[in-house]
Write a protein that holds these residues in place. Structure first.
Motif, PDB file in Angstrom:
ATOM      1  N   ILE A  36       4.498   2.688   7.374  1.00 24.53           N
ATOM      2  CA  ILE A  36       5.590   1.717   7.542  1.00 24.53           C
ATOM      3  C   ILE A  36       6.590   1.851   6.395  1.00 24.53           C
ATOM      4  CG2 ILE A  36       6.155  -0.748   7.520  1.00 24.53           C
ATOM      5  CD1 ILE A  36       3.413  -1.164   8.987  1.00 24.53           C
ATOM      6  N   ALA A  37       6.100   1.967   5.153  1.00 22.52           N
ATOM      7  CA  ALA A  37       6.983   2.097   3.995  1.00 22.52           C
ATOM      8  C   ALA A  37       7.776   3.398   4.050  1.00 22.52           C
ATOM      9  CB  ALA A  37       6.171   2.024   2.700  1.00 22.52           C
ATOM     10  N   SER A  38       7.152   4.497   4.455  1.00 24.06           N
ATOM     11  CA  SER A  38       7.841   5.786   4.566  1.00 24.06           C
ATOM     12  C   SER A  38       8.962   5.713   5.595  1.00 24.06           C
ATOM     13  CB  SER A  38       6.862   6.895   4.956  1.00 24.06           C
ATOM     14  OG  SER A  38       5.888   7.081   3.974  1.00 24.06           O
ATOM     15  N   GLN A  39       8.649   5.138   6.753  1.00 23.96           N
ATOM     16  CA  GLN A  39       9.659   5.021   7.803  1.00 23.96           C
ATOM     17  C   GLN A  39      10.805   4.108   7.353  1.00 23.96           C
ATOM     18  OE1 GLN A  39      10.037   6.690  10.625  1.00 23.96           O
ATOM     19  NE2 GLN A  39      11.950   5.595  10.983  1.00 23.96           N
ATOM     20  N   ALA A  40      10.483   3.019   6.678  1.00 23.90           N
ATOM     21  CA  ALA A  40      11.514   2.106   6.182  1.00 23.90           C
ATOM     22  C   ALA A  40      12.425   2.819   5.178  1.00 23.90           C
ATOM     23  CB  ALA A  40      10.879   0.878   5.543  1.00 23.90           C
ATOM     24  N   ALA A  41      11.840   3.640   4.307  1.00 25.33           N
ATOM     25  CA  ALA A  41      12.637   4.396   3.332  1.00 25.33           C
ATOM     26  C   ALA A  41      13.566   5.371   4.041  1.00 25.33           C
ATOM     27  CB  ALA A  41      11.724   5.148   2.369  1.00 25.33           C
ATOM     28  N   ARG A  42      13.068   6.049   5.074  1.00 27.45           N
ATOM     29  CA  ARG A  42      13.919   6.986   5.831  1.00 27.45           C
ATOM     30  C   ARG A  42      15.063   6.251   6.526  1.00 27.45           C
ATOM     31  NH1 ARG A  42       8.941   9.640   6.400  1.00 27.45           N
ATOM     32  NH2 ARG A  42       8.352   8.647   8.339  1.00 27.45           N
ATOM     33  N   GLU A  43      14.763   5.066   7.065  1.00 23.07           N
ATOM     34  CA  GLU A  43      15.815   4.270   7.708  1.00 23.07           C
ATOM     35  C   GLU A  43      16.889   3.867   6.704  1.00 23.07           C
ATOM     36  OE1 GLU A  43      13.677   0.975   9.322  1.00 23.07           O
ATOM     37  OE2 GLU A  43      12.723   2.182  10.892  1.00 23.07           O
ATOM     38  N   ALA A  44      16.472   3.491   5.504  1.00 24.85           N
ATOM     39  CA  ALA A  44      17.416   3.024   4.484  1.00 24.85           C
ATOM     40  C   ALA A  44      18.271   4.160   3.940  1.00 24.85           C
ATOM     41  CB  ALA A  44      16.665   2.353   3.332  1.00 24.85           C
ATOM     42  N   VAL A  45      17.679   5.335   3.776  1.00 24.93           N
ATOM     43  CA  VAL A  45      18.409   6.482   3.223  1.00 24.93           C
ATOM     44  C   VAL A  45      19.432   6.987   4.222  1.00 24.93           C
ATOM     45  CG1 VAL A  45      18.163   8.890   2.516  1.00 24.93           C
ATOM     46  CG2 VAL A  45      16.622   7.179   1.614  1.00 24.93           C
ATOM     47  N   ALA A  74       1.066  -5.036  -1.792  1.00 26.20           N
ATOM     48  CA  ALA A  74       1.232  -3.586  -1.761  1.00 26.20           C
ATOM     49  C   ALA A  74       2.209  -3.159  -2.842  1.00 26.20           C
ATOM     50  CB  ALA A  74       1.754  -3.148  -0.394  1.00 26.20           C
ATOM     51  N   ARG A  75       1.787  -2.248  -3.673  1.00 21.79           N
ATOM     52  CA  ARG A  75       2.669  -1.625  -4.651  1.00 21.79           C
ATOM     53  C   ARG A  75       3.040  -0.280  -4.063  1.00 21.79           C
ATOM     54  NH1 ARG A  75       2.814  -5.274  -8.114  1.00 21.79           N
ATOM     55  NH2 ARG A  75       1.101  -6.274  -9.169  1.00 21.79           N
ATOM     56  N   VAL A  76       4.338  -0.040  -3.918  1.00 26.06           N
ATOM     57  CA  VAL A  76       4.828   1.127  -3.190  1.00 26.06           C
ATOM     58  C   VAL A  76       5.589   2.062  -4.121  1.00 26.06           C
ATOM     59  CG1 VAL A  76       6.281   1.870  -1.249  1.00 26.06           C
ATOM     60  CG2 VAL A  76       5.030  -0.289  -1.108  1.00 26.06           C
ATOM     61  N   ARG A  77       5.326   3.341  -3.974  1.00 23.50           N
ATOM     62  CA  ARG A  77       6.076   4.374  -4.687  1.00 23.50           C
ATOM     63  C   ARG A  77       6.682   5.287  -3.620  1.00 23.50           C
ATOM     64  NH1 ARG A  77       2.316   7.766  -7.631  1.00 23.50           N
ATOM     65  NH2 ARG A  77       1.612   5.762  -8.377  1.00 23.50           N
ATOM     66  N   VAL A  78       8.014   5.359  -3.587  1.00 22.31           N
ATOM     67  CA  VAL A  78       8.725   6.152  -2.585  1.00 22.31           C
ATOM     68  C   VAL A  78       9.336   7.370  -3.262  1.00 22.31           C
ATOM     69  CG1 VAL A  78      10.631   6.158  -0.930  1.00 22.31           C
ATOM     70  CG2 VAL A  78       9.270   4.097  -1.224  1.00 22.31           C
ATOM     71  N   HIS A  79       9.137   8.536  -2.644  1.00 21.99           N
ATOM     72  CA  HIS A  79       9.732   9.783  -3.133  1.00 21.99           C
ATOM     73  C   HIS A  79      10.747  10.235  -2.103  1.00 21.99           C
ATOM     74  CE1 HIS A  79       6.558  10.326  -6.192  1.00 21.99           C
ATOM     75  NE2 HIS A  79       5.843   9.641  -5.318  1.00 21.99           N
ATOM     76  N   LEU A  80      11.961  10.574  -2.578  1.00 18.77           N
ATOM     77  CA  LEU A  80      12.992  10.991  -1.639  1.00 18.77           C
ATOM     78  C   LEU A  80      13.972  11.954  -2.283  1.00 18.77           C
ATOM     79  CD1 LEU A  80      15.698   9.073  -2.400  1.00 18.77           C
ATOM     80  CD2 LEU A  80      14.258   7.393  -1.305  1.00 18.77           C
ATOM     81  N   GLU A  81      14.751  12.591  -1.426  1.00 14.64           N
ATOM     82  CA  GLU A  81      15.820  13.475  -1.846  1.00 14.64           C
ATOM     83  C   GLU A  81      17.116  12.903  -1.285  1.00 14.64           C
ATOM     84  OE1 GLU A  81      14.886  17.469  -0.626  1.00 14.64           O
ATOM     85  OE2 GLU A  81      12.946  17.429  -1.641  1.00 14.64           O
ATOM     86  N   LEU A  82      18.192  13.010  -2.062  1.00 17.06           N
ATOM     87  CA  LEU A  82      19.489  12.463  -1.658  1.00 17.06           C
ATOM     88  C   LEU A  82      20.551  13.542  -1.665  1.00 17.06           C
ATOM     89  CD1 LEU A  82      19.458   9.179  -3.789  1.00 17.06           C
ATOM     90  CD2 LEU A  82      18.948   9.406  -1.350  1.00 17.06           C
ATOM     91  N   ASP A  83      21.645  13.255  -0.958  1.00 20.76           N
ATOM     92  CA  ASP A  83      22.777  14.164  -1.000  1.00 20.76           C
ATOM     93  C   ASP A  83      23.581  13.918  -2.277  1.00 20.76           C
ATOM     94  OD1 ASP A  83      23.411  11.669  -0.031  1.00 20.76           O
ATOM     95  OD2 ASP A  83      24.964  12.369   1.311  1.00 20.76           O
ATOM     96  N   TYR A  84      24.385  14.898  -2.648  1.00 18.77           N
ATOM     97  CA  TYR A  84      25.187  14.807  -3.860  1.00 18.77           C
ATOM     98  C   TYR A  84      26.630  15.086  -3.486  1.00 18.77           C
ATOM     99  CZ  TYR A  84      27.099  15.835  -8.435  1.00 18.77           C
ATOM    100  OH  TYR A  84      27.866  15.815  -9.563  1.00 18.77           O
ATOM    101  N   ALA A  93      18.396   0.914  -4.240  1.00 15.06           N
ATOM    102  CA  ALA A  93      18.280  -0.529  -3.999  1.00 15.06           C
ATOM    103  C   ALA A  93      18.128  -0.813  -2.503  1.00 15.06           C
ATOM    104  CB  ALA A  93      19.492  -1.264  -4.566  1.00 15.06           C
ATOM    105  N   ALA A  94      18.856  -0.055  -1.673  1.00 11.38           N
ATOM    106  CA  ALA A  94      18.741  -0.220  -0.221  1.00 11.38           C
ATOM    107  C   ALA A  94      17.333   0.150   0.246  1.00 11.38           C
ATOM    108  CB  ALA A  94      19.783   0.629   0.491  1.00 11.38           C
ATOM    109  N   VAL A  95      16.761   1.197  -0.343  1.00 12.65           N
ATOM    110  CA  VAL A  95      15.397   1.598   0.003  1.00 12.65           C
ATOM    111  C   VAL A  95      14.416   0.488  -0.385  1.00 12.65           C
ATOM    112  CG1 VAL A  95      13.528   3.206  -0.587  1.00 12.65           C
ATOM    113  CG2 VAL A  95      15.825   4.081  -0.099  1.00 12.65           C
ATOM    114  N   VAL A 114       8.518  -1.838  -5.755  1.00 14.51           N
ATOM    115  CA  VAL A 114       8.840  -0.602  -5.047  1.00 14.51           C
ATOM    116  C   VAL A 114       9.498   0.320  -6.063  1.00 14.51           C
ATOM    117  CG1 VAL A 114      10.133   0.482  -3.166  1.00 14.51           C
ATOM    118  CG2 VAL A 114       9.202  -1.817  -2.859  1.00 14.51           C
ATOM    119  N   ALA A 115       8.789   1.358  -6.453  1.00 10.93           N
ATOM    120  CA  ALA A 115       9.321   2.340  -7.399  1.00 10.93           C
ATOM    121  C   ALA A 115       9.893   3.499  -6.590  1.00 10.93           C
ATOM    122  CB  ALA A 115       8.228   2.837  -8.327  1.00 10.93           C
TER     123      ALA A 115
END
Length: 135
Positions: A36-45, A74-84, A93-95, A114-115
């Motif tokens: 759920i957290a992974s999908q939420a992060a993808r939606e936010a990004v 739940a303590r959540v750590r999200v890893h992601l890549e962003l555009d530049y 913050a949105a994530v 949420v880190a």
């Protein structure tokens, strides 16, 4: 046979009848909250460059005392890549907001932390044309 008064039944006495909907316990696996957290992060990004890895999360669920009962947080750590270029702070913050909102709504679990770890930045199309070494 001993009969129990209505007052004893209301007070949770030994023979109090508990409705079926209030019996038992619910246990939600860490991997469910992680998904759920992974999908939420993808939606936010939102949309990312095609060579970017998908956002993923790591979740640790710990018991937390809340008003005399034990709840889980739940303590959540999200890893992601962003555009530049991008506003990294506002996207992170949105994530955070989206993960807290979705985990709370779907699982009913508090998310006190949420880190967000930005692993890589991807240049926007057209900006990578001058990559490499120039003499």
């Amino acid at each position: 046979m001993t009969s129990v008064s209505a007052e004893a039944a209301e007070a949770g006495g030994p023979s109090a009848v508990v409705p079926a909907g209030e019996r038992g316990a619910t246990r939600i696996a860490d991997r469910v909250v992680t998904k759920i957290a992974s999908q939420a992060a993808r939606e936010a990004v939102g949309r990312l460059p095609k060579d970017a890895a998908r956002a993923y999360a790591h979740v640790v669920i710990r018991p937390q005392a809340a008003e005399g009962t034990v709840a889980e947080a739940a303590r959540v750590r999200v890893h992601l890549e962003l555009d530049y270029p991008t506003d990294i702070g506002s996207r992170c913050a949105a994530v955070r907001r989206r993960v807290v909102e979705r985990v709370g709504a779907l699982v009913g679990m508090e998310v006190p932390e949420v880190a967000v770890h930005v692993e890589r930045l991807h240049p926007a199309p057209g900006q990578g044309a001058a990559q490499g070494r120039t003499r």
